[in-house]
Every structure is written in structure tokens, then in C-alpha cells.
Enzyme design. Structure first.
Site, PDB file in Angstrom:
ATOM      1  N   GLY A   3      41.738  36.151  40.294  1.00  0.00           N
ATOM      2  CA  GLY A   3      43.243  35.967  40.405  1.00  0.00           C
ATOM      3  C   GLY A   3      43.873  36.621  39.420  1.00  0.00           C
ATOM      4  O   GLY A   3      45.145  37.165  39.723  1.00  0.00           O
ATOM      5  N   VAL A 185      38.282  34.413  35.120  1.00  0.00           N
ATOM      6  CA  VAL A 185      37.565  35.197  36.070  1.00  0.00           C
ATOM      7  C   VAL A 185      37.352  34.668  37.552  1.00  0.00           C
ATOM      8  O   VAL A 185      36.552  35.134  38.243  1.00  0.00           O
ATOM      9  CB  VAL A 185      36.331  35.844  35.578  1.00  0.00           C
ATOM     10  CG1 VAL A 185      36.596  36.866  34.629  1.00  0.00           C
ATOM     11  CG2 VAL A 185      35.265  34.744  35.072  1.00  0.00           C
ATOM     12  N   LYS A 186      38.020  33.280  37.556  1.00  0.00           N
ATOM     13  CA  LYS A 186      37.773  32.539  38.641  1.00  0.00           C
ATOM     14  C   LYS A 186      38.825  33.186  40.039  1.00  0.00           C
ATOM     15  O   LYS A 186      39.753  33.848  39.506  1.00  0.00           O
ATOM     16  CB  LYS A 186      37.857  31.200  38.726  1.00  0.00           C
ATOM     17  CG  LYS A 186      36.618  30.397  37.813  1.00  0.00           C
ATOM     18  CD  LYS A 186      35.392  31.325  38.449  1.00  0.00           C
ATOM     19  CE  LYS A 186      34.005  30.303  37.690  1.00  0.00           C
ATOM     20  NZ  LYS A 186      33.724  30.481  36.436  1.00  0.00           N
ATOM     21  N   ILE A 187      38.835  32.784  41.243  1.00  0.00           N
ATOM     22  CA  ILE A 187      39.745  32.941  42.212  1.00  0.00           C
ATOM     23  C   ILE A 187      41.131  32.680  41.941  1.00  0.00           C
ATOM     24  O   ILE A 187      42.167  33.701  42.209  1.00  0.00           O
ATOM     25  CB  ILE A 187      39.103  32.706  43.561  1.00  0.00           C
ATOM     26  CG1 ILE A 187      40.229  33.153  44.766  1.00  0.00           C
ATOM     27  CG2 ILE A 187      39.085  31.208  43.562  1.00  0.00           C
ATOM     28  CD1 ILE A 187      39.727  33.228  46.222  1.00  0.00           C
TER      29      ILE A 187
END
Ligand SMILES: *Cc1c(COP(=O)(O)O)cnc(C)c1O
Length: 398
Positions: A3, A185-187
Site C-alpha cells: 500500500g 510492506v503489507k497491502i
């Protein structure tokens, strides 16, 4: 994914609300905060979006897993069954409580093999923790049935699959507890952060108190609050929560964009007869954060990775040769390299790692490549990427 690629004005606006009042803490300071309660607002939005009664924001995904386990009473000497393919956070979170991670094989879903789980159950087993890796999921129907038979808790780590669903329900909302990472680094990201999800009122209350030194959060005077049990500090800050509010609003947009890019790449690779895609359990809908596929053997896979590199194809992972995601490279765990002494119980509980082999997982992970699907790619970049991937693979297969 991730994201942060689309970080922009919406995120800045939410953070500015916090900067204007200067109240960076999620609890207290009611008079100074101009009515902004970013962590509470994000928790309400997560509950709504992920269809759970309770969401507790915390400082990281790793903390979320530890807190979820602690909230359900899991601790010293208890065994938690988890996959040998995941991020190191999964066993860290278990070991932080003095509990014992029991690592078992994965199958062609790249997640827990239900049969391997069943074989690993002992009288000490308290929970099964599937990790929904790379945007897809474990067979939750099979795992739930095992939990029901053996009276075990089902705790989902859906850090890598926020936005995916199983039989119409968001991942993380199906087990007794669910855990999300909201790291950079996650959605969807908060910068740093995580969340515990549950429909169980008691687990939620435990998570709420435990993540803030045991504070019961009754009344408006922190000093006068009571401490029904011991806790720690795993609080999220208002600044981090603010970023997450803007990001969560965009989750559907992110998934849709990933699906578009994923579909172009998948259709191109489907032309190559030797390629097999990772299996998604019946009733599952991915978040399309990764495109994961299997090649015929380890040697071919290493050569394809080399060809990808030579053709400038970044963000594709061969986890067999990666230090962070697969048991093969976790020597710090197998050799118990810790800064401080571990209890004899934990050392004994982990001694199986010295001799246990995982040929089934080696076979899947050795032949797997998972390619991250980026949000920021243009249509042209996606089609050029598809072309280069096919050319690289064909050059190796020829
Ligand atoms: C990222 C991740 C975590 C840990 O999250 P942090 O927020 O970085 O602590 C846990 N489990 C999985 C599967 C992850 O990918």
C-alpha cells in the site's frame, strides 16, 4: 501490494489531524485532542470491513500474534502448530510467550497441510495457527474440523492476505482469533502496526488490557485505572493509526488493481504447459498480492530465477533460497541462538528441529516462485513484464 506505493494526500490529511493537536498517544488527553481518536476510529473501520465484533490495534503484526495467543491463555510449554513456510515472526511470537512452535509441512496451497497438522497433535497442543501466505489461504474448513475434534484454538495469521476471503468471509475473521500486520510492506500499511481480530468478548478484553500494561481502560483517569492482570506495552501510536485509516478505505481499490495485474501475468504464464499455479482452496478468493507458481524441479526454478534477474524482473521470490521465510535457512532457530537462556522445557520442545526433515515442503518450496504484484505498475509495464517472464521461462525450458 504494498500500500505504501500509493501513499498520498489522503494519508497525509489523516496524519496532519494528529500533528495539529500533537496528541500522539491513543489513550487519554481527551481535552487536547480536538476529538481525534485515530486508533479507535481505525479499529471501528477494521471491525466493519473485516466483519468481526472486535479489533485491537497494536504495535506490529508480530505483537498481534503474541497477544492473540496470550489473550486465549496460551503460554509456557504449550504447543502451537504452525507451517514451516511463513515469515520468522510466526515462531518469534510463539517463543516470546515461552510456548513451543511445532513446525509442520505445507502443501500445494503453500499453507498448512491438514494431514501434517493432524499428525503433529500431542497432549500439549493448544492451537493451530495457519499462515495465509502470499495473498491466499489455508484450507480453513479442514483445519476447523481438526480443531473441533481435538478441542484446539484456530488462530489465523492473515498478515499477507488482508483483502482475501474464504467462503465469502474476510480472512482473519474465521478462526477464534485473527492477526494482521500493518507494517510498511503489507497491502495496507500504518508504517508499523498490527491488529488482533476476534468475535470473543473475553479474548478482546484480554488483548486490550495486555497490550497496554494491563490497564483496564475504565474511566477517564489513567492513574486511577486498575490492573486486573500483568501486561506489556504493545500500543500503536496515533500517527501510525492515522495512516491506516486512509489505507483501509482504499483496500478494495488495491485488491482490484492487483487482480487486474495478476490476471495479465497469469494468463501469459498459463501458455506454458510445464507451469502449475498454487492451489487456492475451494471457496477462496485471493487478495492477488502475489502470483505463485510451480516449475518442474529445483534446478529449473533456480535457472528461471537467474533468467528473471538478467531480464530485470525484480520482486520475484524463490523462498527455498531466502533466509527469512522457510525452515531450510532458519539455523538461528534450529540451533537456538538466543541472547538469553531459554527454559529447559522450550529447549526440549524444540529439539525435534535438529533431525526433522521436510521433504514434502522442500518439493513445493524448491519449485515455487512467488511474484509480488505491484500497485504502481502501468498497463504497459504489466504487459512488458508478462512478456519478459514468459521469455525467461521458455529460454530455460528450451
Ligand atoms: C509481516 C508478517 C508478520 C509480522 O508483521 P510485523 O508487523 O512486521 O511484525 C507476521 N506474519 C506474517 C506472515 C508476515 O508476513
Amino acid at each position: 501490494m504494498p500500500g505504501f506505493e500509493l501513499f498520498g494526500d489522503a494519508e497525509r490529511k489523516e496524519v496532519n489531524d494528529v500533528l495539529e493537536s500533537g496528541v500522539l498517544m491513543r489513550y487519554g488527553f481527551d481535552g487536547m485532542r480536538n476529538g481525534h481518536w485515530k486508533a479507535k476510529e481505525l479499529e471501528a473501520a477494521l471491525q466493519d470491513k473485516l466483519q468481526v465484533n472486535h479489533a485491537q490495534l497494536v504495535s506490529s503484526g508480530t505483537a498481534a500474534v503474541s497477544i492473540a495467543l496470550a489473550s486465549a491463555g496460551i503460554g509456557s510449554g504449550d504447543e502451537v502448530i504452525m507451517p514451516n513456510f511463513t515469515f520468522v515472526a510466526s515462531f518469534e511470537a510463539i517463543m516470546m510467550l515461552g510456548a513451543i512452535p511445532v513446525l509442520v509441512d505445507i502443501d500445494d496451497t503453500l499453507t498448512l497441510d491438514p494431514e501434517a497438522v493432524e499428525n503433529a497433535i500431542t497432549p500439549k497442543t493448544k492451537a493451530i495457527m495457519p499462515v495465509h501466505m502470499c495473498g491466499s489461504m489455508a484450507d480453513l474448513t479442514a483445519l476447523k474440523a481438526i480443531c473441533d475434534t481435538h478441542n484446539l484454538l484456530l488462530i489465523e495469521d492473515s498478515s499477507q492476505a488482508t483483502g482475501a476471503t474464504y467462503k465469502g468471509k474476510p480472512l482473519g475473521s474465521i478462526g477464534d482469533l485473527g492477526c494482521l500486520s500493518l507494517d510498511y510492506v503489507k497491502i495496507i500499511t500504518c508504517g508499523e502496526g498490527g491488529a488482533v481480530l476476534t468475535n470473543n468478548e473475553a479474548y478482546y478484553r484480554n488483548a486490550d488490557h495486555y497490550s497496554d500494561h494491563g490497564h483496564d481502560h475504565v474511566g477517564a483517569d489513567r492513574g486511577a485505572e486498575t490492573h486486573p492482570f500483568l501486561g506489556y506495552n504493545f500500543r500503536i501510536s496515533e500517527l501510525n493509526a492515522a495512516v491506516g485509516i486512509a489505507q483501509l478505505r482504499r483496500l478494495d481499490e488495491f485488491v482490484e488493481k492487483q487482480k487486474e495485474h495478476y490476471t495479465v501475468l497469469r494468463e501469459a504464464l498459463a501458455e506454458i504447459p510445464e507451469i502449475e499455479f498454487r492451489r487456492v482452496p475451494d471457496g477462496g478468493e485471493e487478495s492477488y498480492s502475489f502470483l505463485s507458481f510451480f516449475l518442474p524441479d529445483l534446478e529449473t526454478t533456480r535457472k528461471v530465477m537467474q533468467a528473471f534477474k538478467e531480464n530485470g524482473l525484480d520482486a520475484c521470490f524463490h523462498y527455498y533460497d531466502n533466509n527469512w521465510h522457510y525452515i531450510r535457512k532458519w539455523q538461528h532457530l534450529t540451533n537456538l541462538k538466543t541472547l538469553y537462556p531459554l527454559s529447559q522445557e522450550v529447549m526440549d520442545g524444540l529439539s525435534y528441529l535438529k533431525t526433522k526433515t521436510f521433504t514434502q515442503s522442500d518439493n513445493y518450496i524448491g519449485r515455487n516462485i512467488s511474484c509480488l504484484i505491484k500497485l504502481s505498475w502501468s498497463k504497459e509495464e504489466v504487459s512488458s513484464r508478462a512478456k519478459k517472464m514468459v521469455e525467461s521461462i521458455k529460454s530455460v525450458m528450451a
